[in-house]
Design an enzyme around this catalytic site. Structure first.
Site, PDB file in Angstrom:
ATOM      1  N   MET A 106      45.409 -95.648   7.931  1.00 53.24           N
ATOM      2  CA  MET A 106      44.271 -94.859   7.443  1.00 53.24           C
ATOM      3  C   MET A 106      43.017 -95.278   8.206  1.00 53.24           C
ATOM      4  SD  MET A 106      45.415 -92.708   5.285  1.00 53.24           S
ATOM      5  CE  MET A 106      43.785 -92.010   5.034  1.00 53.24           C
ATOM      6  N   MET A 140      49.443 -90.526  -1.878  1.00 59.94           N
ATOM      7  CA  MET A 140      48.344 -91.412  -2.288  1.00 59.94           C
ATOM      8  C   MET A 140      48.345 -91.418  -3.814  1.00 59.94           C
ATOM      9  SD  MET A 140      45.698 -90.019   0.545  1.00 59.94           S
ATOM     10  CE  MET A 140      46.731 -88.577   0.827  1.00 59.94           C
ATOM     11  N   ASP A 199      49.050 -83.970   2.015  1.00 55.46           N
ATOM     12  CA  ASP A 199      48.361 -85.054   1.314  1.00 55.46           C
ATOM     13  C   ASP A 199      48.528 -84.911  -0.191  1.00 55.46           C
ATOM     14  OD1 ASP A 199      47.137 -86.689   3.363  1.00 55.46           O
ATOM     15  OD2 ASP A 199      45.978 -84.898   3.873  1.00 55.46           O
TER      16      ASP A 199
HETATM   17  C1  DX5 Z   1      42.596 -88.333   3.554  1.00 58.67           C
HETATM   18  C2  DX5 Z   1      43.879 -87.656   3.959  1.00 58.67           C
HETATM   19  C3  DX5 Z   1      43.848 -87.066   5.311  1.00 58.67           C
HETATM   20  C4  DX5 Z   1      42.869 -85.947   5.501  1.00 58.67           C
HETATM   21  C5  DX5 Z   1      42.395 -86.006   6.910  1.00 58.67           C
HETATM   22  O1  DX5 Z   1      42.803 -89.092   2.408  1.00 58.67           O
HETATM   23  O2  DX5 Z   1      44.968 -88.563   3.940  1.00 58.67           O
HETATM   24  O3  DX5 Z   1      45.138 -86.634   5.733  1.00 58.67           O
HETATM   25  O4  DX5 Z   1      43.390 -84.692   5.241  1.00 58.67           O
HETATM   26  O5  DX5 Z   1      41.378 -85.087   7.047  1.00 58.67           O
HETATM   27  P1  DX5 Z   1      40.335 -85.147   8.238  1.00 58.67           P
HETATM   28  O6  DX5 Z   1      41.105 -84.947   9.506  1.00 58.67           O
HETATM   29  O7  DX5 Z   1      39.394 -84.040   7.938  1.00 58.67           O
HETATM   30  O8  DX5 Z   1      39.678 -86.504   8.196  1.00 58.67           O
HETATM   31 ZN    ZN Z   2      46.982 -88.002   4.892  1.00 58.91          ZN
END
Ligand code: DX5
Ligand code: ZN
Length: 222
Positions: free
Chosen positions: A139, A70, A37
């Site tokens: 998402m 992101m 990420d």
């Molecule tokens: C959130 C990230 C996710 C995050 C997911 O913005 O894109 O990849 O790491 O984490 P969990 O599984 O804890 O929701």
């Molecule tokens: Zn992610």
């Protein structure tokens, strides 16, 4: 383990002082992908990983490195992440004016192409470009942080995308779901049409992360 779906543990929830152990956990558990990420503190209110870290991770794993950008200016990071060893580069449709430009750029770097969509963005923003990508990253939380709860309306969005892909003979495009995926809801996310599950906190905050990865794979046999 089954090949019915792929698990992509997100190292966002791992111990950043010991990412090598996180990679070893993914190896031992048999995870298919590593989800990275990338946050710029502008597209989302958090700041995380850049190309140098991906380059270091690349030296320690052969696994498919799934880079989720992101960031507000994804074009500038495509080549650095490709050079660092990313296998897939995913951008947010909300962050670009012309998605075709960045799709072509990612492909020209030899990487798979992913497009991601936030929970409140209409699906009509991505459907017209799904024939040009390899992965659509849905998402299921507002991006920015691990450990949030799964937005239940995500299942309908996944199903709509799945139907669109099938109707348009695009079922080679993988649906990846990111945010709030846990052992208790993973089966319903898979039933909605997911091919790849991202799981951060469920894996790395558990008492036995290797076992948790194995438990995810057991789910698809139920
Ligand atoms: C959130 C990230 C996710 C995050 C997911 O913005 O894109 O990849 O790491 O984490 P969990 O599984 O804890 O929701
Ligand atoms: Zn992610």
């Amino acid at each position: 383990m089954t090949d019915n779906f792929k698990l992509a543990p997100s190292i966002l929830s791992a111990d950043f002082s010991d990412l090598q152990s996180a990679l070893q956990i993914c190896d031992k558990g048999g995870a298919h992908w590593i989800h990275v990420d990338v946050m710029d503190n502008q597209f989302v209110p958090n700041l995380t990983i850049g190309p140098p870290v991906v380059k270091s991770l690349r030296k320690k794993t052969q696994k498919f490195m799934d880079v989720h950008m992101m960031v507000i200016d994804p074009e500038t990071l495509v080549e650095p992440f490709a050079r660092a060893g990313a296998d897939n580069i995913t951008f947010h449709v909300e962050a670009v004016e012309d998605p075709i430009n960045i799709i072509d750029l990612i492909r020209s770097c030899g990487c798979k192409v992913g497009v991601s969509i936030k929970p409140n963005t209409p699906l009509s923003e991505i459907l017209p470009i799904l024939d040009k990508v390899d992965i659509v990253l849905v998402m299921s939380v507002e991006p920015g942080f691990g450990g949030q709860g799964y937005l239940p309306e995500s299942n309908e969005r996944i199903s709509l995308i799945k139907s669109f892909l099938i109707e348009n003979c695009l079922d080679r495009v993988l649906i990846e779901v990111d945010g709030g995926v846990k052992l208790h809801n993973a089966k319903s996310v898979l039933n909605a049409g997911a091919d790849v599950l991202v799981a951060g906190s469920e894996v790395f905050k558990s008492n036995n992360p290797v076992q948790t990865i194995e438990d995810f794979y057991k789910l698809s046999n139920l």
